[in-house]
Design an enzyme around this catalytic site. Structure first.
Site, PDB file in Angstrom:
ATOM      1  N   ASP A 133      48.833  37.891  19.964  1.00 40.36           N
ATOM      2  CA  ASP A 133      47.891  37.525  20.606  1.00 40.36           C
ATOM      3  C   ASP A 133      47.103  38.799  21.123  1.00 40.36           C
ATOM      4  O   ASP A 133      47.425  39.845  20.839  1.00 40.36           O
ATOM      5  CB  ASP A 133      48.431  36.798  21.946  1.00 40.36           C
ATOM      6  CG  ASP A 133      47.290  36.612  22.942  1.00 40.36           C
ATOM      7  OD1 ASP A 133      46.184  35.894  22.639  1.00 40.36           O
ATOM      8  OD2 ASP A 133      47.589  36.722  24.251  1.00 40.36           O
ATOM      9  N   ASP A 135      44.282  38.941  23.848  1.00 41.18           N
ATOM     10  CA  ASP A 135      44.092  39.323  25.262  1.00 41.18           C
ATOM     11  C   ASP A 135      45.437  39.163  26.341  1.00 41.18           C
ATOM     12  O   ASP A 135      46.080  38.407  26.014  1.00 41.18           O
ATOM     13  CB  ASP A 135      43.206  38.155  25.925  1.00 41.18           C
ATOM     14  CG  ASP A 135      41.751  38.171  25.207  1.00 41.18           C
ATOM     15  OD1 ASP A 135      40.707  38.504  25.921  1.00 41.18           O
ATOM     16  OD2 ASP A 135      41.533  37.718  24.287  1.00 41.18           O
ATOM     17  N   GLU A 142      41.437  40.131  29.733  1.00 43.16           N
ATOM     18  CA  GLU A 142      40.996  38.730  29.214  1.00 43.16           C
ATOM     19  C   GLU A 142      39.638  39.019  28.970  1.00 43.16           C
ATOM     20  O   GLU A 142      38.762  38.889  29.847  1.00 43.16           O
ATOM     21  CB  GLU A 142      41.493  37.521  30.059  1.00 43.16           C
ATOM     22  CG  GLU A 142      42.899  37.516  30.272  1.00 43.16           C
ATOM     23  CD  GLU A 142      43.562  36.548  29.007  1.00 43.16           C
ATOM     24  OE1 GLU A 142      42.787  36.001  28.506  1.00 43.16           O
ATOM     25  OE2 GLU A 142      44.815  36.807  28.882  1.00 43.16           O
ATOM     26  N   ARG A 178      34.844  27.030  29.877  1.00 43.51           N
ATOM     27  CA  ARG A 178      34.702  28.455  30.274  1.00 43.51           C
ATOM     28  C   ARG A 178      33.573  28.734  29.712  1.00 43.51           C
ATOM     29  O   ARG A 178      32.493  29.702  30.129  1.00 43.51           O
ATOM     30  CB  ARG A 178      35.815  29.387  30.253  1.00 43.51           C
ATOM     31  CG  ARG A 178      36.789  29.127  31.056  1.00 43.51           C
ATOM     32  CD  ARG A 178      38.258  29.962  30.905  1.00 43.51           C
ATOM     33  NE  ARG A 178      39.035  29.366  29.386  1.00 43.51           N
ATOM     34  CZ  ARG A 178      39.891  30.080  28.905  1.00 43.51           C
ATOM     35  NH1 ARG A 178      40.072  31.358  29.150  1.00 43.51           N
ATOM     36  NH2 ARG A 178      40.531  29.553  27.718  1.00 43.51           N
ATOM     37  N   SER A 221      44.194  34.763  18.094  1.00 42.94           N
ATOM     38  CA  SER A 221      43.539  35.000  19.439  1.00 42.94           C
ATOM     39  C   SER A 221      42.761  33.753  19.701  1.00 42.94           C
ATOM     40  O   SER A 221      41.930  33.337  19.017  1.00 42.94           O
ATOM     41  CB  SER A 221      42.922  36.358  19.728  1.00 42.94           C
ATOM     42  OG  SER A 221      42.243  36.269  21.062  1.00 42.94           O
ATOM     43  N   LYS A 266      47.279  28.789  16.000  1.00 42.05           N
ATOM     44  CA  LYS A 266      48.136  30.130  15.892  1.00 42.05           C
ATOM     45  C   LYS A 266      49.177  30.195  15.395  1.00 42.05           C
ATOM     46  O   LYS A 266      49.828  30.984  14.223  1.00 42.05           O
ATOM     47  CB  LYS A 266      48.243  30.576  17.307  1.00 42.05           C
ATOM     48  CG  LYS A 266      47.187  30.972  18.102  1.00 42.05           C
ATOM     49  CD  LYS A 266      47.783  31.554  19.468  1.00 42.05           C
ATOM     50  CE  LYS A 266      46.612  32.383  20.414  1.00 42.05           C
ATOM     51  NZ  LYS A 266      47.016  33.094  21.505  1.00 42.05           N
ATOM     52  N   ASP A 289      51.301  36.390  25.675  1.00 45.95           N
ATOM     53  CA  ASP A 289      51.766  36.427  27.028  1.00 45.95           C
ATOM     54  C   ASP A 289      51.612  35.102  27.662  1.00 45.95           C
ATOM     55  O   ASP A 289      51.984  34.625  28.699  1.00 45.95           O
ATOM     56  CB  ASP A 289      50.516  37.161  27.791  1.00 45.95           C
ATOM     57  CG  ASP A 289      49.273  36.729  27.769  1.00 45.95           C
ATOM     58  OD1 ASP A 289      48.800  36.669  29.081  1.00 45.95           O
ATOM     59  OD2 ASP A 289      48.951  36.797  26.669  1.00 45.95           O
TER      60      ASP A 289
END
Length: 343
Positions: A133, A135, A142, A178, A221, A266, A289
C-alpha cells in the site's frame, strides 16, 4: 562460553552465549547447539524483535508460548541487517496454530518488544514479490487528506478516510465521496505536494535490500497515480497501480477515471504479478495499514500490517506496530532457511 559447553541450566547462562545466526535446541531449560536447522515448511516461527533482550526474555517468551500450547524446541538469536538490532526466533514444530495478534501484542508490550508468528516464511535469498500500500505505509501521510487541506475541507475528508480505513465504509464509495470535495484544486498544488512526500522510515533501505536479492516491488494503492509514480522514483519500484484523478483546465474535476483500485483490485494486482513472475505463493508478501489491504494480505504468502488499525492487526498474518519498515527483514531472513545463512 564455548559452544561445546551449552548443556547447563538456562539460569546460569547469559544471552550472549546464543551465537548470532545459529540455531540452538531447547529442552527442559537447557540449550545445545543444533545439528540440523528447522524445516521452514513445517511448524511455526515466533519472532521477537525491537527489544533489549536478556535471558529472562527468552524464558518468558517460551513460557508464554507453552501456555498457548506451542512447544519451543529451538531458539535462534539473529541479526538480518546491521541497521537492525538482533532478534529472537522460537521454533515450534508441531503446530501452525497462531496466537491472536492482539494477544501477542499485549504480551510483547509487557516485554517492551514486538512479537509476530510466521508459518512457511518467505526467503529473502530467493526471488520474491512485495506489493505494498502507499498512503500510511510507503509514505507517512494520506495524500487525499493532504489535498483536502488545500481545499479547506480537511475535516470532512479525513473523517471519511478514517471510516474507510477502519472498514466501516465501502472504499469505492468513500473514494468518490472524498474526491468530489476536491473539485477546483489546481494541478500545481498537486505537483507541489507530490514533490514533498515523506517516506515511511525504513522503506527505502528495505527496498534496496530486496532489490539486491532479485525481488519485484510494486505499489497497489487506493491513492493516486501522481503520488505513486513519485514514490516509485524515490524507492526504485518496478511498477505502481493507483487511481487516476481527472483534470480539466489544470484543475481537479472531483472525479476519478478508470478502474478504482479497491481491496479486490489490490488482490488482483498481487495474484497477477505472482503469476507473471512464476513465483510460489510463499515468496509473495503484502503490506498495508487499512481494511482495504486485508484481501491483498490474505492472498499473499505473508501479509503484514504496518502501523495498522486494530482490526487490520488482528486479521493480518503478522504486524509491525511501531518503528522502521526495515523490520520486515526479521520475517524474511530467518537464518538457514533452505540452508542459506544470513551471515
Amino acid at each position: 562460553m564455548s559452544q561445546t559447553n551449552m548443556a547447563q541450566p538456562a539460569a546460569e547462562q547469559a544471552l550472549h552465549f546464543l551465537t548470532l545466526n545459529t540455531w540452538f535446541n531447547y529442552n527442559g531449560g537447557q540449550f545445545t547447539t543444533a545439528q540440523t536447522q528447522p524445516d521452514k515448511t513445517v511448524g511455526l516461527f515466533s519472532i521477537a524483535f525491537a527489544g533489549d533482550f536478556e535471558l529472562k526474555h527468552v524464558t518468558s517468551i517460551i513460557e508464554f508460548l507453552k501456555k498457548h500450547e506451542l512447544n519451543v524446541t529451538a531458539v535462534c538469536h539473529y541479526q538480518p541487517d546491521l541497521g537492525l538490532a538482533p532478534a529472537l526466533c522460537f521454533y515450534s514444530p508441531e503446530s501452525e496454530q497462531k496466537i491472536n495478534p492482539l494477544v501477542l501484542g499485549e504480551f510483547a508490550n509487557s516485554l517492551d518488544c514486538q512479537l509476530v508468528q510466521v508459518a512457511t516464511p518467505p526467503n529473502l535469498y530467493e526471488p520474491g514479490l512485495l506489493v505494498m500500500d502507499m498512503d500510511s505505509t510507503a509514505i507517512t501521510i494520506e495524500c487525499i487528506d493532504e489535498i483536502a487541506r488545500l481545499a479547506d475541507v480537511y475535516d470532512d475528508v479525513a473523517s471519511v478516510t478514517a471510516l474507510a480505513m477502519a472498514g466501516k465504509l465501502d472504499f469505492s464509495e468513500s473514494l468518490n465521496q472524498r474526491v468530489a470535495k476536491l473539485a477546483g484544486i489546481e494541478q500545481s498544488l498537486i505537483d507541489e505536494l507530490k514533490n514533498t512526500l515523506p517516506l515511511m522510515p525504513g522503506i527505502k533501505a528495505l527496498c534496496q535490500i530486496l532489490k539486491q536479492h532479485n525481488w519485484y516491488l510494486a505499489i497497489a494503492s487506493g491513492g493516486f497515480v501522481p503520488f505513486a509514480e513519485r514514490v516509485q522514483q524515490l524507492i526504485n519500484l518496478d511498477e505502481v497501480h493507483a487511481n487516476v484523478l481527472e483534470f480539466a483546465n489544470d484543475k481537479l474535476t472531483g472525479k476519478v477515471s478508470g478502474t478504482i483500485v479497491d481491496a479486490q483490485q489490490k488482490a488482483v494486482v498481487l495474484e497477477t504479478l505472482q503469476q507473471k513472475l512464476g513465483l510460489a505463493n510463499t515468496q509473495t508478501v503484502a503490506i498495508g495499514d487499512g481494511a482495504n489491504d486485508l484481501l491483498m494480505m490474505e492472498k499473499a504468502g505473508l501479509g503484514v500490517a504496518v502501523h495498522g488499525k486494530p482490526k487490520v492487526v488482528e486479521q493480518a498474518q503478522a504486524a509491525i506496530c511501531k518503528g522502521s519498515l526495515l523490520q520486515l527483514l526479521y520475517m524474511l531472513a530467518i537464518p538457514y532457511i533452505n540452508n542459506r545463512s544470513i551471515s
